[in-house]
Design a protein around this motif. Structure first.
Motif, PDB file in Angstrom:
ATOM      1  N   ALA A  46       0.762  -1.108  -0.046  1.00  0.00           N
ATOM      2  CA  ALA A  46       0.049   0.076  -0.216  1.00  0.00           C
ATOM      3  C   ALA A  46       0.877   1.129   0.035  1.00  0.00           C
ATOM      4  O   ALA A  46       0.721   2.415  -0.786  1.00  0.00           O
ATOM      5  N   MET A  47       1.939   1.247   0.895  1.00  0.00           N
ATOM      6  CA  MET A  47       2.715   2.548   0.820  1.00  0.00           C
ATOM      7  C   MET A  47       3.646   2.571  -0.569  1.00  0.00           C
ATOM      8  O   MET A  47       3.650   3.638  -0.753  1.00  0.00           O
ATOM      9  N   THR A  48       3.883   1.584  -1.302  1.00  0.00           N
ATOM     10  CA  THR A  48       4.406   1.455  -2.456  1.00  0.00           C
ATOM     11  C   THR A  48       3.533   2.315  -3.580  1.00  0.00           C
ATOM     12  O   THR A  48       3.980   3.160  -4.296  1.00  0.00           O
ATOM     13  N   ALA A  49       2.370   1.947  -3.387  1.00  0.00           N
ATOM     14  CA  ALA A  49       1.420   2.330  -4.274  1.00  0.00           C
ATOM     15  C   ALA A  49       1.050   3.842  -3.753  1.00  0.00           C
ATOM     16  O   ALA A  49       1.106   4.616  -5.115  1.00  0.00           O
ATOM     17  N   VAL A  50       1.101   4.165  -2.855  1.00  0.00           N
ATOM     18  CA  VAL A  50       0.806   5.612  -2.537  1.00  0.00           C
ATOM     19  C   VAL A  50       2.051   6.456  -2.979  1.00  0.00           C
ATOM     20  O   VAL A  50       1.945   7.706  -3.571  1.00  0.00           O
ATOM     21  N   LEU A  51       3.315   6.066  -2.725  1.00  0.00           N
ATOM     22  CA  LEU A  51       4.261   6.423  -3.330  1.00  0.00           C
ATOM     23  C   LEU A  51       4.490   6.837  -4.755  1.00  0.00           C
ATOM     24  O   LEU A  51       4.705   7.845  -5.295  1.00  0.00           O
ATOM     25  N   ARG A  52       3.973   5.656  -5.686  1.00  0.00           N
ATOM     26  CA  ARG A  52       4.068   5.829  -6.888  1.00  0.00           C
ATOM     27  C   ARG A  52       3.088   6.909  -7.265  1.00  0.00           C
ATOM     28  O   ARG A  52       3.439   7.697  -8.349  1.00  0.00           O
ATOM     29  N   ALA A 105      10.318  -0.245  -2.499  1.00  0.00           N
ATOM     30  CA  ALA A 105       9.822   0.917  -1.751  1.00  0.00           C
ATOM     31  C   ALA A 105      10.526   1.830  -1.231  1.00  0.00           C
ATOM     32  O   ALA A 105      10.174   2.911  -1.043  1.00  0.00           O
ATOM     33  N   VAL A 106      11.788   1.548  -0.981  1.00  0.00           N
ATOM     34  CA  VAL A 106      12.732   2.261  -0.355  1.00  0.00           C
ATOM     35  C   VAL A 106      13.390   3.349  -1.542  1.00  0.00           C
ATOM     36  O   VAL A 106      13.696   4.553  -1.278  1.00  0.00           O
ATOM     37  N   ARG A 107      13.250   2.957  -2.817  1.00  0.00           N
ATOM     38  CA  ARG A 107      13.959   3.643  -3.922  1.00  0.00           C
ATOM     39  C   ARG A 107      12.675   4.668  -4.205  1.00  0.00           C
ATOM     40  O   ARG A 107      12.972   5.727  -4.713  1.00  0.00           O
TER      41      ARG A 107
END
Length: 126
Positions: A46-52, A105-107
């Motif tokens: 979910a965090m990765t999707a929001v960051l994208r 996710a870190v990137r």
């Protein structure tokens, strides 16, 4: 249906509004905190999707700000380089192992944080 690496297309060709950079930074810090345990798989996805989404929303805003500066301006050059990196990050897949998912996710967090920095810097540039 768009895949996870394709940002959503804005309605009627409009640029999406830039996200709140404080929110972007908060999420990025959570993933980049030294010694912090990685979030559970569902939360990480979910965090990765929001960051994208935030990266996709910041790109046109930062680009518009950078384009207002002279071509030989250092902050402009830095921002444009960051934009190239951000576009590359959006092409990354999500990863098929926990280690790869965390790496992506870190990137994304680093890139979102850098774009937020450029957004802040370019808004202050006279």
């Amino acid at each position: 249906m768009a895949n996870a690496t394709t940002p959503a297309v804005p309605e009627a060709g409009r640029s999406p509004a830039a996200p709140d950079t404080a929110t972007v930074r908060t999420m990025a810090r959570r993933l980049l905190a030294a010694g912090a345990a990685p979030p559970p798989r569902d939360e990480l996805a979910a965090m990765t999707a929001v960051l994208r989404e935030n990266i996709a929303r910041l790109i046109p805003t930062v680009e518009a700000l950078a384009e207002t500066l002279p071509e030989d301006d250092a902050p402009r050059a830095c921002a444009l380089a960051c934009l190239g990196e951000a576009r590359m990050r959006l092409r990354l897949g999500d990863g098929d192992t926990d280690a790869l998912r965390l790496s992506v996710a870190v990137r994304m967090a680093r890139t979102a944080g850098a774009l937020a920095d450029h957004h802040q810097t370019l808004r202050r540039t006279p």
